[in-house]
Design a protein around this motif. Structure first.
Motif, short mmCIF file in Angstrom:
data_model
loop_
_atom_site.label_atom_id
_atom_site.label_comp_id
_atom_site.label_asym_id
_atom_site.label_seq_id
_atom_site.Cartn_x
_atom_site.Cartn_y
_atom_site.Cartn_z
N THR A 1 6.76 0.85 2.23
CA THR A 1 5.77 1.41 3.16
C THR A 1 4.95 0.31 3.79
N MET A 2 4.54 -0.66 2.98
CA MET A 2 3.76 -1.78 3.52
C MET A 2 4.58 -2.59 4.51
N ILE B 1 -7.97 0.70 6.30
CA ILE B 1 -8.01 1.54 5.12
C ILE B 1 -6.75 1.38 4.29
N VAL B 2 -5.62 1.12 4.95
CA VAL B 2 -4.38 0.85 4.22
C VAL B 2 -4.54 -0.41 3.37
N GLY B 3 -5.10 -1.46 3.96
CA GLY B 3 -5.34 -2.68 3.20
C GLY B 3 -6.30 -2.45 2.05
N ILE C 1 0.96 4.68 -0.10
CA ILE C 1 0.86 3.24 -0.29
C ILE C 1 0.86 2.87 -1.77
N ILE C 2 0.16 3.68 -2.59
CA ILE C 2 0.20 3.44 -4.04
C ILE C 2 0.64 4.71 -4.74
N ASP C 3 1.20 4.53 -5.90
CA ASP C 3 1.72 5.64 -6.69
C ASP C 3 0.56 6.35 -7.38
N PRO C 4 0.40 7.68 -7.16
CA PRO C 4 -0.71 8.39 -7.81
C PRO C 4 -0.68 8.28 -9.32
N ALA D 1 5.48 -4.13 10.13
CA ALA D 1 6.31 -4.14 11.34
C ALA D 1 5.56 -3.58 12.53
N SER D 2 4.64 -2.64 12.28
CA SER D 2 3.89 -2.04 13.39
C SER D 2 2.96 -3.05 14.05
N TRP D 3 2.59 -4.12 13.33
CA TRP D 3 1.76 -5.16 13.96
C TRP D 3 2.46 -5.73 15.19
N VAL D 4 3.79 -5.83 15.11
CA VAL D 4 4.55 -6.40 16.22
C VAL D 4 5.01 -5.29 17.17
N ILE D 5 5.50 -4.19 16.60
CA ILE D 5 6.07 -3.12 17.41
C ILE D 5 5.04 -2.51 18.35
N SER D 6 3.85 -2.20 17.82
CA SER D 6 2.85 -1.47 18.61
C SER D 6 2.42 -2.21 19.87
#
Length: 498
Positions: free
Chosen positions: A189-190, A168-170, A125-128, A195-200
């Protein structure tokens, strides 16, 4: 006369004391579960101290262990309800049995297949490189953990099952933006996560509805229900066993052995055939002597639901324990070695904190969400609960095959919605149901009340709209709410720690 003599004032005072004692007991009972949770958090701090005392960053690690324990408690309180809620709501198992099964299999999944390596930046999600400074990285991970845990705690309090992964992603996203700006976030990635909010929930609902439609057509609205059940229930059990075998191969055991999608499909097929062979005589024996009515059919789905609850709990423990211990392991590594690594090995004590916290959170705080998922969104019986459980496994397999990101929480709750909305539509529009009702004279409406009954049926909704809207709203705001809270906490922690 002396025996009949009473002192009214004394009696009233004693009654008041008894009432006060009862009220005090009820109040104190409300403090027991938070007290036990606090004891667990302190115990985790002590355990962490035993392992890290004298090492660099010991104080930071102990504080992070307490935060990780709090996060694990909240995962158990909220997320595990999706695995056992339908079985409890359908009365296939009691709440106590569900808590015991889920606690054992969640812990087993976390400890056996929880994984040795976790991507500490939460799936890219974020660049190390953007948070390469160890102190900034530790503050960001702490902020992400606290924010996610607080949001899940709030969602549990209001009775909304939310995705702990999205939380945790947020949190990671918000801390990353506060630490290094918006360019540090992988927005592609975000986008997949959004998209998974709708797909799942959509996939979960559709598959559950199709499953229920088949059960209604093939078993429930047949003249000889028991004969139809003897033919089709073993097939349904085989399908469920096949789906769960493939599901566990892909999700639950991926850290023990690498299994491709094709290999998982073969494992599922073999398990399904074996389950069908075993289930046929078992179902035939159970069906012997049953009355030809829907109530009798429920007995045939009880054992599959208990098994599905256990398997879902195992897979959930194997996967979602990383939401609590992944950032914690990253903090431990960074505090000990002074560098930021993309992947870290999780110490056993860290994994144990996550496993024990999820199980304890389920036992202490899980019943509220279990009841919400099990019987407050819509009424579930064993056949409908079976559809929810099967949908959870099949949807994950399809999503893995298609490469789509999905949330197990959204799938399970979406399946419950799908079952409820399908029943609403089917009740009003199914010609098969109308013909069956007419032929068997089930609740025949009288001429004088026919219009009133039709109107009442149209007003009655099988899915509670208030719960539906509340849960959808919680899903939509999970990532942004956790992100904002994490960003604010990061600013505070940076000022304190750096």
């Amino acid at each position: 006369m002396a025996e009949n003599y009473r002192k009214p004032t004394l009696d009233k005072d004693l009654d008041k004391l008894a009432t006060m004692e009862e009220a005090t007991g009820l109040i104190n009972r409300g403090f027991v579960t938070p007290g036990l949770a606090l004891v667990f958090i302190v115990l985790c701090a002590i355990i962490a101290g035993v392992f890290v005392t004298g090492q660099p960053g010991a104080v930071t690690i102990i504080a992070a262990a307490m935060i990780g324990a709090y996060m694990a408690l909240n995962i158990g309180a909220n997320d595990v309800a999706n695995n056992v809620g339908p079985a409890v709501g359908s009365q296939a198992m009691t709440l106590g049995m569900a808590l015991a099964i889920a606690a054992v299999f969640e812990s087993a999944g976390a400890l056996i297949a929880g994984g040795d390596v976790v991507d500490t930046i939460s799936k890219g999600i974020i660049d190390p490189a953007a948070v390469s400074d160890p102190s900034i990285f530790v503050a960001a991970m702490m902020a992400a953990l606290v924010a996610a845990a607080m949001w899940i705690h709030l969602a549990t309090f209001i009775g909304a099952p939310v995705s702990t992964t999205h939380s945790i992603v947020g949190g990671v996203m918000g801390a990353g933006i506060a630490a290094a700006g918006v360019d540090a976030v992988s927005w592609s990635t975000m986008g997949s996560i959004a998209a998974s909010w709708v797909i799942s929930p959509f996939m979960g609902g559709i598959i559950a509805a199709l499953c229920l439609a088949f059960i209604k057509a093939a078993i429930i609205y047949k003249d000889d229900k028991i004969a139809a059940a003897r033919r089709w229930v073993p097939v349904l059990i085989a399908i469920m066993a096949s789906a769960f075998a493939a599901y566990l191969s892909i999700k639950g055991l991926k850290t023990l052995v690498e299994i491709s999608l094709g290999q998982a499909a073969l494992i599922g097929l073999a398990t399904g055939i074996l389950s069908w062979i075993i289930a046929r005589p078992v179902i035939a024996r159970q069906a012997r002597g049953l009355e030809n009515r829907n109530q009798s059919l429920r007995k045939l789905f009880g054992l599959p639901l208990i098994c599905s609850a256990a398997l879902l709990s195992f897979a959930h423990g194997a996967n979602d324990v990383a939401n609590a211990v992944g950032p914690l392991a990253a903090i431990v590594h960074t505090a000990e070695y002074g560098d930021v690594a993309s992947n870290v090995t999780i110490p056993l004590w860290v994994m144990a904190v996550g496993a024990a916290g999820i199980s304890l959170g389920l036992i202490l705080f899980g019943p509220k969400l279990i009841r919400m998922v099990g019987n407050q969104i819509t009424k579930l019986n064993p056949m409908r609960a079976y559809c929810v459980a099967l949908s959870a496994a099949v949807t994950v397999i399809l999503a893995s095959w298609l490469g789509l990101p999905v949330s197990s929480t959204h799938i399970a709750v979406g399946a419950v919605f799908g079952v409820g909305f399908f029943r609403e539509w089917y009740t009003e529009n199914s010609a098969r149901r109308a013909d069956y009702v007419a032929r068997h004279q089930i609740n025949p409406p009288s001429r004088t009340t026919a219009n009133g009954k039709i109107a009442e049926q149209r007003r009655r909704k099988l899915v509670r709209r208030a719960h539906f809207l509340q849960i959808i709203a919680a899903w939509v705001v999970t990532v942004p709410a956790a992100a904002v809270l994490s960003g604010v906490l990061f600013v505070v922690l940076r000022a304190v720690l750096i």
